[in-house]
Design an enzyme around this catalytic site. Sequence first.
Site, PDB file in Angstrom:
ATOM      1  N   GLU A  10       0.678  -1.243   0.187  1.00  0.00           N
ATOM      2  CA  GLU A  10       0.001   0.122   0.139  1.00  0.00           C
ATOM      3  C   GLU A  10       0.903   1.131   0.038  1.00  0.00           C
ATOM      4  O   GLU A  10       0.636   2.180  -0.582  1.00  0.00           O
ATOM      5  CB  GLU A  10      -0.992  -0.187   1.020  1.00  0.00           C
ATOM      6  N   TYR A  52      -7.138   5.669   4.044  1.00  0.00           N
ATOM      7  CA  TYR A  52      -7.115   4.969   2.849  1.00  0.00           C
ATOM      8  C   TYR A  52      -5.975   3.724   3.318  1.00  0.00           C
ATOM      9  O   TYR A  52      -6.400   2.564   3.181  1.00  0.00           O
ATOM     10  CB  TYR A  52      -6.481   5.236   1.470  1.00  0.00           C
ATOM     11  N   ASP A  63      -9.674   5.347  -2.540  1.00  0.00           N
ATOM     12  CA  ASP A  63      -8.251   5.755  -3.178  1.00  0.00           C
ATOM     13  C   ASP A  63      -8.625   6.536  -4.626  1.00  0.00           C
ATOM     14  O   ASP A  63     -10.036   6.626  -4.868  1.00  0.00           O
ATOM     15  CB  ASP A  63      -7.252   4.658  -3.458  1.00  0.00           C
ATOM     16  N   CYS A  94     -11.750   2.488 -16.343  1.00  0.00           N
ATOM     17  CA  CYS A  94     -12.232   3.635 -16.012  1.00  0.00           C
ATOM     18  C   CYS A  94     -11.367   4.717 -15.809  1.00  0.00           C
ATOM     19  O   CYS A  94     -10.940   5.393 -14.614  1.00  0.00           O
ATOM     20  CB  CYS A  94     -13.322   3.678 -14.540  1.00  0.00           C
ATOM     21  N   CYS A 120     -15.374   3.426 -21.978  1.00  0.00           N
ATOM     22  CA  CYS A 120     -16.846   2.979 -21.541  1.00  0.00           C
ATOM     23  C   CYS A 120     -17.196   1.773 -22.075  1.00  0.00           C
ATOM     24  O   CYS A 120     -18.161   0.687 -21.767  1.00  0.00           O
ATOM     25  CB  CYS A 120     -17.694   4.188 -21.574  1.00  0.00           C
ATOM     26  N   CYS A 151     -16.367  -1.296 -20.215  1.00  0.00           N
ATOM     27  CA  CYS A 151     -16.561  -1.341 -18.916  1.00  0.00           C
ATOM     28  C   CYS A 151     -17.820  -2.158 -18.737  1.00  0.00           C
ATOM     29  O   CYS A 151     -18.765  -2.144 -19.087  1.00  0.00           O
ATOM     30  CB  CYS A 151     -16.946   0.034 -18.563  1.00  0.00           C
ATOM     31  N   CYS A 181     -23.758   3.134 -15.215  1.00  0.00           N
ATOM     32  CA  CYS A 181     -22.843   4.186 -14.947  1.00  0.00           C
ATOM     33  C   CYS A 181     -23.689   5.309 -15.259  1.00  0.00           C
ATOM     34  O   CYS A 181     -24.329   5.887 -16.409  1.00  0.00           O
ATOM     35  CB  CYS A 181     -21.628   4.338 -15.633  1.00  0.00           C
TER      36      CYS A 181
END
Length: 330
Positions: free
Chosen positions: A44, A127, A145, A198, A205, A208, A214
């Site tokens: 992370e 986060y 995030d 994305c 799109c 996706c 969406c």
Amino acid sequence: MALLALACVDVRAVQRDLLAWYAAHGRDLPWRRTRDPYHILLAEVMLQQTQVERALPKYREFLQAFPTVADLAGAPRAEVIRRWSPLGYNLRAVRLHRIAQQAAQERACRFPESLEELLSLKGVGRYTAGAIACFAFGQPVAFLDTNIRRVLGRCLGSIPYPAASQDRALLALAEEALPREQAYAWHQGLMDLGAAVCLRARPRCGECPLAAHCRARPLLEAEEGEGVGRSVREERPPYRVQPRYPGSRRYYRGRIVAALRVLPSGESLSLETLGRRLRPEFTAEHTEDAKWLRALVAGLAREGLVAVDSSEERGGPTISLPREPVRISS
DNA sequence: AAACCGGGGTC
DNA sequence: GACCCAGGTTT
């Protein structure tokens, strides 16, 4: 606002489609093959402002050098900073080291499991705390995030370019949308989707899995064709306004750490020598030059990235990476 | 809320 | 050369 937003979307269908997409397209990454909180933490922190492809080899190297929390906590900070290169944002190495030391000294090399306790670790924000709670300890906690913010902001919130300033509302929305039984795959999937499909500037799109749900898709696709989307495009904030790099304060901070990093272990540099390695025309007698360098070094020292030794008899202070060995209690 | 903090990859 | 990137802290 959040409740209103979710009322417009079939959340169950979004969950189903994202989880199916992740099962089929999710990447096989080393930090997805472990539940060790130390490994998760390392991943992370490395992935903060650093892409997966670039973090990948360093993640392996770092774990080879410091296989356990105790190894990391007991290492000289200079060694940790050396191993961090060339990821940048060197303060992350210091923070990571401090967290390991805190875990070693106060918790017998264990990490806390609750969000609240994780947040008490310096350098662990909302986060990272959420990611460790979820990825290492399997808790159904929501977190954001840059990728999750964008995917959820678009899909559920109808915001083409969600900003961090909207995190309060988006986190509430994320908590409602969270499939509590599959929090791990949900978050990993959101991040993969944000990284691969994305995209911030040019979302795909057409590829996706959430396109049918969406709420921002009409706005984003209008933007693709010209004219109609101009107003939306103008809403897009600049990614990050960064001062020109060469010659900047940032640049020389990086150069200082780089110069100290290649020094043989145990050696240090006078301000004069260090200055000349940064700029050939540097002279310690030139007041402006000396002031400039002292300020840079002082800033780095305050952050724990360099050590200043003023005990020398003559010739002024010497600079090195912090090298005092660290004592761990077990 | 905005500034600060590195570096490398991509187009 | 502009754009992009699994944040956190300080002011």
